[in-house]
Write a protein that holds these residues in place. Structure first.
Motif, PDB file in Angstrom:
ATOM      1  N   ALA A  32       0.537   8.231  11.863  1.00  0.00           N
ATOM      2  CA  ALA A  32      -0.193   6.973  12.005  1.00  0.00           C
ATOM      3  C   ALA A  32      -0.227   6.512  13.456  1.00  0.00           C
ATOM      4  CB  ALA A  32       0.456   5.905  11.121  1.00  0.00           C
ATOM      5  N   ASN A  33       0.897   6.602  14.152  1.00  0.00           N
ATOM      6  CA  ASN A  33       0.934   6.179  15.557  1.00  0.00           C
ATOM      7  C   ASN A  33      -0.026   6.998  16.413  1.00  0.00           C
ATOM      8  OD1 ASN A  33       2.824   4.052  15.418  1.00  0.00           O
ATOM      9  ND2 ASN A  33       4.539   5.490  15.427  1.00  0.00           N
TER      10      ASN A  33
ATOM     11  N   HIS B 153      -1.950   8.988   3.976  1.00  0.00           N
ATOM     12  CA  HIS B 153      -2.246   8.718   5.389  1.00  0.00           C
ATOM     13  C   HIS B 153      -3.473   7.828   5.549  1.00  0.00           C
ATOM     14  CE1 HIS B 153      -2.536   9.333   9.696  1.00  0.00           C
ATOM     15  NE2 HIS B 153      -3.766   9.796   9.557  1.00  0.00           N
ATOM     16  N   ARG B 154      -4.513   8.081   4.773  1.00  0.00           N
ATOM     17  CA  ARG B 154      -5.730   7.290   4.889  1.00  0.00           C
ATOM     18  C   ARG B 154      -5.474   5.825   4.539  1.00  0.00           C
ATOM     19  NH1 ARG B 154      -9.530   5.876   1.262  1.00  0.00           N
ATOM     20  NH2 ARG B 154      -8.562   7.190  -0.340  1.00  0.00           N
TER      21      ARG B 154
ATOM     22  N   THR C 283       0.857  -1.191   0.000  1.00  0.00           N
ATOM     23  CA  THR C 283       0.000   0.000   0.000  1.00  0.00           C
ATOM     24  C   THR C 283       0.888   1.235   0.000  1.00  0.00           C
ATOM     25  OG1 THR C 283      -1.935   1.023   1.064  1.00  0.00           O
ATOM     26  CG2 THR C 283      -0.167   0.318   2.513  1.00  0.00           C
ATOM     27  N   ASP C 284       0.359   2.323  -0.485  1.00  0.00           N
ATOM     28  CA  ASP C 284       1.120   3.574  -0.537  1.00  0.00           C
ATOM     29  C   ASP C 284       1.010   4.268   0.819  1.00  0.00           C
ATOM     30  OD1 ASP C 284       2.414   5.904  -1.095  1.00  0.00           O
ATOM     31  OD2 ASP C 284       1.180   6.474  -2.801  1.00  0.00           O
TER      32      ASP C 284
ATOM     33  N   VAL D 270      -2.998  -0.595   8.264  1.00  0.00           N
ATOM     34  CA  VAL D 270      -2.377  -0.987   9.530  1.00  0.00           C
ATOM     35  C   VAL D 270      -3.427  -1.197  10.620  1.00  0.00           C
ATOM     36  CG1 VAL D 270      -0.816  -0.204  11.352  1.00  0.00           C
ATOM     37  CG2 VAL D 270      -0.204   0.142   8.958  1.00  0.00           C
ATOM     38  N   GLY D 271      -4.475  -0.399  10.601  1.00  0.00           N
ATOM     39  CA  GLY D 271      -5.476  -0.463  11.664  1.00  0.00           C
ATOM     40  C   GLY D 271      -6.210  -1.778  11.750  1.00  0.00           C
ATOM     41  N   ARG D 272      -6.209  -2.561  10.687  1.00  0.00           N
ATOM     42  CA  ARG D 272      -6.898  -3.853  10.701  1.00  0.00           C
ATOM     43  C   ARG D 272      -6.079  -4.955  11.372  1.00  0.00           C
ATOM     44  NH1 ARG D 272      -8.317  -1.938   5.429  1.00  0.00           N
ATOM     45  NH2 ARG D 272      -6.565  -3.068   4.494  1.00  0.00           N
TER      46      ARG D 272
END
Length: 405
Positions: free
Chosen positions: A83-84, A49-50, A44-45, A56-58
């Protein structure tokens, strides 16, 4: 779990040394494989940010708060911090990353640490006014982008003629910093912060050429106790002023006649070769320590060493390709004391112009029992690496990805 954004193999290897599970996130499938220790790859790129947060959130480890996102270059460090924060994971705050990226604001803040002899600087918003602003600061002076990284766009000018010539190299409407030229030995300092405590991991002497570009690094660096304490105080003071309370940092300092002065700082470790240098010299595993600290893992085992270590960068003239420098690589690797020769030109590429900023075509890393023998080893190996016959390579490099074309 360590979520790594387009890491180089050395980062994946460091995660393995730290005992971390690893997930590599990259827009290109040609990322480090299981051979380097990565357990999973996500295409993924991450610059979006989205997309990054969604991918990652999954992950289960992320949902349970048992992970952290890591980026070890300028773009990656900022993306990882954002992201963190959104995912509630540990790491350097976004505000601290951006505070260290803003060279003008950071210069103003760092000047409060030595008000009796601050560093003169001024901002410039139009390239055509550079000669005027440079005259106000005084020659020689340094021109740099306010939010640049890795030495891109940095110029040393000695007079108005050079300032006028430099102005043509920037956009008409720009955001530049012009500051006084700082004279003295330059140090690069690695630190790791946890809950506001800044642990200095090590420093090296940075060698520079006539255009301020790095030509190499040497360590250990012998400093008297007072100077060493002043360097530590400056680095810690700058990090405090930027709000950098957690995570790695890389700070460049010049030892002037008036004491240590800041060049710039970043919320990430130094380049891969610098991390290798610290491991070779005294066993400090910068990347491993950074990953372990964020994931609350024990520090990786560091083997104490006392060798002199150094690296030299090597750049090739136009027309060279990997085929043309292979004889030099083999000869350099055979020099006693050389522990690594790294070629940064991708296979099938041709050097079209000199590298810019902190980019280089190759480097040599060596250790030796004395400073003198180290210098001789590096000079010999770098000289051999620079020899060879131009290769017959025609494929050009893509400028945004490499900077060599």
């Amino acid at each position: 779990m360590a979520v790594l954004l387009s890491p180089r193999p050395a980062v994946v290897a460091a995660a393995r040394r730290a005992g971390a599970r690893t997930v590599v996130v990259a827009p290109d499938p040609s990322v480090p494989s299981d051979r380097e220790g990565a357990e999973r790859r996500v295409r993924t790129d991450w610059r979006d940010h989205r997309h990054l947060v969604g991918a990652v959130g999954r992950m289960e480890a992320v949902r349970r708060g048992r992970a952290a996102v890591f980026g070890f270059d300028a773009a990656g460090a900022l993306a990882a911090a954002r992201a963190n924060e959104e995912l509630g994971l540990p790491g350097t705050p976004t505000a601290a990353v951006t505070a260290l990226m803003d060279k003008a604001a950071l210069r103003a803040r760092s000047n409060t640490l030595h008000p009796a002899r601050p560093v003169s600087f001024a901002r410039c918003g139009r390239a055509e006014t550079l000669p005027f602003v440079a005259t106000l600061i005084g020659y020689p002076c340094v021109i740099k982008p306010r939010a640049g990284a890795d030495g891109e766009g940095v110029r040393l000018v000695h007079d108005e003629t050079e300032a006028r010539a430099a102005a043509h190299g920037y956009p008409e409407v720009t955001d530049l910093l012009v500051e006084e030229y700082l004279e003295g030995p330059e140090l690069t300092v690695e630190a790791l912060s946890r809950a506001g405590h800044h642990r200095i991991l090590g420093w090296s002497r940075r060698r520079t050429g006539p255009r301020l570009t790095a030509t190499g690094h040497d360590l250990p660096v012998a400093l008297d106790p007072g100077t060493a304490q002043a360097v530590r105080a400056l680095v810690r003071g700058v990090l405090d002023l930027a709000g950098h309370h957690d995570g790695p940092s890389h700070t460049e300092v010049i030892l002037t006649a008036h004491g240590p002065r800041l060049v710039e700082a970043h919320a990430r470790p130094g380049a891969e070769e610098f991390s290798r240098l610290l491991r070779a010299a005294h066993g400090t595993d910068v990347l491993g320590l950074v990953l372990a600290a964020a994931l609350d893992l024990p520090d990786p085992v560091c083997s104490r060493r006392t060798a002199y270590a150094g690296l030299r960068y090597v750049d090739f003239p136009p027309g060279r390709g990997p085929g043309g420098v292979r004889p030099g690589i083999a000869a350099a690797r055979a020099v006693p004391g050389v522990i690594r020769v790294q070629l940064e030109i991708p296979s099938g590429a041709t050097v079209r112009r000199a590298p810019t900023g902190g980019l280089h075509h190759a480097y040599v890393l060596a250790t030796a029992p004395t400073a003198g023998s180290l210098a001789r080893t590096l000079d010999r190996a770098a000289g051999l690496l620079g020899q060879g016959v131009p290769g017959r390579w025609t494929r050009q490099l893509r400028q945004p990805e490499t900077g060599f074309a």
